[in-house]
Design an enzyme around this catalytic site. Structure first.
Site, PDB file in Angstrom:
ATOM      1  N   GLU A 117       0.850  -1.183   0.000  1.00  0.00           N
ATOM      2  CA  GLU A 117       0.000   0.000   0.000  1.00  0.00           C
ATOM      3  C   GLU A 117       0.883   1.228   0.000  1.00  0.00           C
ATOM      4  O   GLU A 117       1.878   1.280   0.727  1.00  0.00           O
ATOM      5  CB  GLU A 117      -0.889   0.005   1.252  1.00  0.00           C
ATOM      6  N   TYR A 164       7.979   1.732  -7.784  1.00  0.00           N
ATOM      7  CA  TYR A 164       7.248   0.459  -7.879  1.00  0.00           C
ATOM      8  C   TYR A 164       6.843   0.164  -9.326  1.00  0.00           C
ATOM      9  O   TYR A 164       6.838  -1.002  -9.732  1.00  0.00           O
ATOM     10  CB  TYR A 164       6.021   0.484  -6.967  1.00  0.00           C
TER      11      TYR A 164
HETATM   12  C1  LIG Z   1      10.650   6.168  -2.173  1.00  0.00           C
HETATM   13  C2  LIG Z   1      12.105   5.956  -1.726  1.00  0.00           C
HETATM   14  C3  LIG Z   1      12.196   4.626  -0.975  1.00  0.00           C
HETATM   15  C4  LIG Z   1      12.993   5.890  -2.992  1.00  0.00           C
HETATM   16  O1  LIG Z   1      14.308   5.557  -2.572  1.00  0.00           O
HETATM   17  P1  LIG Z   1      15.597   5.953  -3.449  1.00  0.00           P
HETATM   18  O2  LIG Z   1      16.736   5.143  -2.958  1.00  0.00           O
HETATM   19  O3  LIG Z   1      15.750   7.426  -3.446  1.00  0.00           O
HETATM   20  O4  LIG Z   1      15.147   5.465  -4.908  1.00  0.00           O
HETATM   21  P2  LIG Z   1      16.119   5.199  -6.148  1.00  0.00           P
HETATM   22  O5  LIG Z   1      17.287   6.124  -6.112  1.00  0.00           O
HETATM   23  O6  LIG Z   1      16.399   3.744  -6.236  1.00  0.00           O
HETATM   24  O7  LIG Z   1      15.181   5.667  -7.342  1.00  0.00           O
HETATM   25  C5  LIG Z   1      14.561   4.714  -8.195  1.00  0.00           C
HETATM   26  C6  LIG Z   1      13.495   5.399  -9.005  1.00  0.00           C
HETATM   27  O8  LIG Z   1      12.419   5.824  -8.162  1.00  0.00           O
HETATM   28  C7  LIG Z   1      11.897   7.057  -8.643  1.00  0.00           C
HETATM   29  N1  LIG Z   1      12.145   8.129  -7.674  1.00  0.00           N
HETATM   30  C8  LIG Z   1      12.897   8.084  -6.554  1.00  0.00           C
HETATM   31  N2  LIG Z   1      12.856   9.265  -5.904  1.00  0.00           N
HETATM   32  C9  LIG Z   1      12.042  10.074  -6.630  1.00  0.00           C
HETATM   33  C10 LIG Z   1      11.580  11.403  -6.475  1.00  0.00           C
HETATM   34  N3  LIG Z   1      11.962  12.141  -5.412  1.00  0.00           N
HETATM   35  N4  LIG Z   1      10.735  11.909  -7.383  1.00  0.00           N
HETATM   36  C11 LIG Z   1      10.350  11.168  -8.464  1.00  0.00           C
HETATM   37  N5  LIG Z   1      10.759   9.882  -8.680  1.00  0.00           N
HETATM   38  C12 LIG Z   1      11.599   9.353  -7.775  1.00  0.00           C
HETATM   39  C13 LIG Z   1      12.618   7.338  -9.958  1.00  0.00           C
HETATM   40  O9  LIG Z   1      11.911   6.662 -10.989  1.00  0.00           O
HETATM   41  C14 LIG Z   1      13.948   6.667  -9.704  1.00  0.00           C
HETATM   42  O10 LIG Z   1      14.622   6.333 -10.856  1.00  0.00           O
HETATM   43  P3  LIG Z   1      15.663   7.432 -11.476  1.00  0.00           P
HETATM   44  O11 LIG Z   1      16.558   7.890 -10.338  1.00  0.00           O
HETATM   45  O12 LIG Z   1      16.375   6.641 -12.524  1.00  0.00           O
HETATM   46  O13 LIG Z   1      14.820   8.547 -11.997  1.00  0.00           O
HETATM   47  C15 LIG Z   1      12.621   7.143  -0.851  1.00  0.00           C
HETATM   48  O14 LIG Z   1      12.319   8.351  -1.488  1.00  0.00           O
HETATM   49  C16 LIG Z   1      12.028   7.167   0.547  1.00  0.00           C
HETATM   50  O15 LIG Z   1      12.540   6.527   1.471  1.00  0.00           O
HETATM   51  N6  LIG Z   1      10.916   7.914   0.725  1.00  0.00           N
HETATM   52  C17 LIG Z   1      10.225   8.019   2.018  1.00  0.00           C
HETATM   53  C18 LIG Z   1       9.607   6.702   2.412  1.00  0.00           C
HETATM   54  C19 LIG Z   1       8.668   6.170   1.347  1.00  0.00           C
HETATM   55  O16 LIG Z   1       7.942   6.912   0.689  1.00  0.00           O
HETATM   56  N7  LIG Z   1       8.691   4.829   1.196  1.00  0.00           N
HETATM   57  C20 LIG Z   1       7.836   4.118   0.251  1.00  0.00           C
HETATM   58  C21 LIG Z   1       6.460   4.084   0.789  1.00  0.00           C
HETATM   59  S1  LIG Z   1       5.613   2.622   0.406  1.00  0.00           S
END
Ligand SMILES: CC(C)(COP(=O)(O)OP(=O)(O)OC[C@H]1O[C@@H](n2cnc3c(N)ncnc32)[C@H](O)[C@@H]1OP(=O)(O)O)[C@@H](O)C(=O)NCCC(=O)NCCS
Length: 159
Positions: free
Chosen positions: A114, A126
């Site tokens: 979710e 995702y």
């Molecule tokens: C969501 C989260 C886990 C992503 O982690 P991350 O290590 O920064 O992600 P990645 O670097 O592997 O990014 C993978 C892809 O996700 C997407 N993405 C990640 N951060 C993004 C942002 N701020 N805005 C838009 N797309 C984003 C992009 O498609 C990215 O690919 P790209 O870098 O080639 O464009 C991180 O932002 C986080 O911890 N957020 C708060 C907690 C949360 O929302 N968890 C998920 C809830 S279910």
């Protein structure tokens, strides 16, 4: 987008209760309703839990984690978070790939999660991994003084 300055990629490995305090700290920096260290301790010892962490090599600190639970042939991703100073460096991507493989090895045939409908970062992540929207829960995320927000239910079929 590439984050700067470059950092050595953390190594991905299974984690357990010894990382509860670090998980709680990252969770608190990531969500409005933080889970406590004791919540993580319970989660780690619960049945069906599969957890992976990204460990930064220099100081052996946790940079991010993902925790799922398997029941019968279904898995649910319970939480995924990356420390703010490690975001946009591919850590979540590095976590998800082996984590999904571990769920498959543990006989999960489909994975659910979710996610807040407005969480663009998580939705993009995702989608990259083949998760598709299968439902919506209205008023799922509630924060004091704010409008309740809907959540999307997403699924990825593994087998
Ligand atoms: C969501 C989260 C886990 C992503 O982690 P991350 O290590 O920064 O992600 P990645 O670097 O592997 O990014 C993978 C892809 O996700 C997407 N993405 C990640 N951060 C993004 C942002 N701020 N805005 C838009 N797309 C984003 C992009 O498609 C990215 O690919 P790209 O870098 O080639 O464009 C991180 O932002 C986080 O911890 N957020 C708060 C907690 C949360 O929302 N968890 C998920 C809830 S279910």
């Amino acid at each position: 987008m590439i984050a700067w300055p470059p950092k050595a990629a953390p190594r991905i490995q299974p984690i357990g209760a010894e990382r509860s305090a670090e998980c709680a700290a990252i969770h608190a920096a990531s969500f409005l309703h933080p889970w406590q260290e004791a919540d993580f301790e319970q989660l780690f010892v619960g049945p069906g839990t599969v957890a992976d962490g990204a460990i930064e090599e220099k100081e052996e600190r946790l940079a991010g984690f993902i925790i799922s639970r398997i029941a019968a042939d279904e898995a649910e991703i319970l939480t995924l978070a990356v420390a703010p100073n490690w975001r946009r460096r591919g850590v979540a991507t590095q976590l998800l790939a082996p984590h999904l493989a571990a769920l498959a090895v543990n006989r999960a045939s489909s994975i659910f999660l979710e996610v807040e409908a407005e969480n663009a970062a998580a939705l993009a992540l995702y989608a990259n991994f083949g998760f598709e929207k299968v439902g919506e829960r209205k008023s799922y995320y509630r924060a004091a003084g704010a409008e309740p927000k809907p959540a999307l239910v997403m699924r990825r079929v593994l087998l």
